[in-house]
Design a protein around this motif. Structure first.
Motif, short mmCIF file in Angstrom:
data_model
loop_
_atom_site.label_atom_id
_atom_site.label_comp_id
_atom_site.label_asym_id
_atom_site.label_seq_id
_atom_site.Cartn_x
_atom_site.Cartn_y
_atom_site.Cartn_z
N THR A 172 0.83 -1.20 0.00
CA THR A 172 0.00 0.00 0.00
C THR A 172 0.87 1.25 0.00
O THR A 172 0.62 2.21 -0.75
N GLN A 232 1.18 3.86 -3.01
CA GLN A 232 0.83 5.23 -2.66
C GLN A 232 1.94 6.19 -3.08
O GLN A 232 1.66 7.29 -3.60
N ALA A 241 1.72 6.62 -6.77
CA ALA A 241 0.53 7.39 -7.13
C ALA A 241 0.77 8.89 -6.91
O ALA A 241 0.23 9.72 -7.65
N ARG A 242 1.57 9.23 -5.91
CA ARG A 242 1.84 10.64 -5.60
C ARG A 242 3.06 11.18 -6.34
O ARG A 242 3.29 12.39 -6.33
N ASP A 255 4.02 10.62 -9.85
CA ASP A 255 3.85 10.05 -11.19
C ASP A 255 4.95 10.46 -12.15
O ASP A 255 5.04 9.95 -13.27
N ARG A 295 -2.29 7.24 -15.37
CA ARG A 295 -1.99 7.82 -14.07
C ARG A 295 -2.84 7.23 -12.93
O ARG A 295 -2.37 7.12 -11.82
N PRO A 296 -4.10 6.81 -13.17
CA PRO A 296 -4.87 6.21 -12.07
C PRO A 296 -4.43 4.79 -11.72
O PRO A 296 -4.95 4.22 -10.75
N ARG A 336 -3.13 4.19 -8.16
CA ARG A 336 -4.17 4.44 -7.16
C ARG A 336 -5.05 3.20 -7.02
O ARG A 336 -5.46 2.83 -5.92
N ARG A 356 -3.13 0.57 -5.12
CA ARG A 356 -3.12 0.89 -3.69
C ARG A 356 -4.34 0.31 -3.00
O ARG A 356 -4.23 -0.27 -1.90
N LEU A 357 -5.50 0.42 -3.63
CA LEU A 357 -6.73 -0.15 -3.05
C LEU A 357 -6.67 -1.67 -3.01
O LEU A 357 -7.17 -2.31 -2.08
#
Length: 225
Positions: A143, A147, A150-151, A153, A162-163, A166, A169-170
């Motif tokens: 995670t 994360q 994701a922050r 990129d 880009r998503p 994210r 992470r889920l």
């Protein structure tokens, strides 16, 4: 000038992914080797080797399960790095956290194996709770890993949506929750329930090693146009 200096310093800490991947592969190879050390030759009288070997079945199951788990970690690690073009100091720490938690796997594997062979329900409850804790920590490390990407990129390859991280992470956060639930249920209710979760979750993460969205493409191929 201060902002430019900070930018130059940040760029100076960046590099390609080759050294991080090589180091990670080496660590994972050592972890796999450590798993087999819990398989021991039984100390028995002549003529009793076969039943003694069969009695060690929990050790074989634990080895196969944890080997598969490390294999899944390697597959997910490889898929993630295929989407990363540069590394920085923060990313290295996130990667080291993943390796740290993966390196813990041989310990709870040995504990679960021993508890199942001794057939003590109380010890089995503690053993599965310990394994669940390590599994949750491993998912937590992923995670943090996802994360960070994701922050940041700017570290990610341009062709990657880009998503993507994210969503990853889920996927990892779901493992934290499920391992936590499995540990509680295994400790308070039935250790076998936790063991079932321990088998299913690596299968899920192996099937989605290319990303959670890979399941959609598989489903589309199975259902046709």
């Amino acid at each position: 000038m201060g902002d430019l200096d900070d930018l130059d310093n940040a760029r100076a800490t960046r590099s390609d992914t080759r050294r991080a991947e090589a180091f990670s592969d080496g660590v994972l190879a050592i972890i796999v080797t450590l798993l087999v050390l819990d398989l021991r030759v039984p100390d028995v009288e002549p003529g009793h080797l076969l039943p003694a070997l069969l009695a060690q079945w929990p050790g074989y199951v634990a080895y196969v399960a944890s080997y598969a788990y490390v294999a899944v970690v390697w597959l997910n690690h490889k898929a993630a790095f295929a989407r990363v073009r540069e590394t920085d100091r923060g990313f290295h720490w996130a990667n080291l956290f993943v390796l740290f938690t993966t390196a813990l796997l041989p310990f709870p594997t040995a504990v679960v194996s021993r508890a199942l062979q001794e057939e003590n329900t109380s010890d089995q409850r503690v053993a599965v709770a310990l394994y669940a804790l390590v599994g949750a920590l491993l998912c937590l490390s992923w995670t943090v890993f996802f994360q960070y990407l994701a922050r940041h990129d700017d570290l990610v390859a341009e062709a990657v949506d880009r998503p993507f991280f994210r969503g990853e992470r889920l996927r990892a956060l779901g493992g934290v929750i499920l391992y936590g639930v499995a540990g509680v249920v295994g400790f308070l209710v039935a250790p076998l329930v936790a063991l079932a979760v321990f088998v299913v979750l690596p299968v899920f993460y192996g099937a989605t090693s290319a990303g959670i969205y890979s399941l959609r493409s598989v489903a589309r191929r199975l259902t046709g146009p």
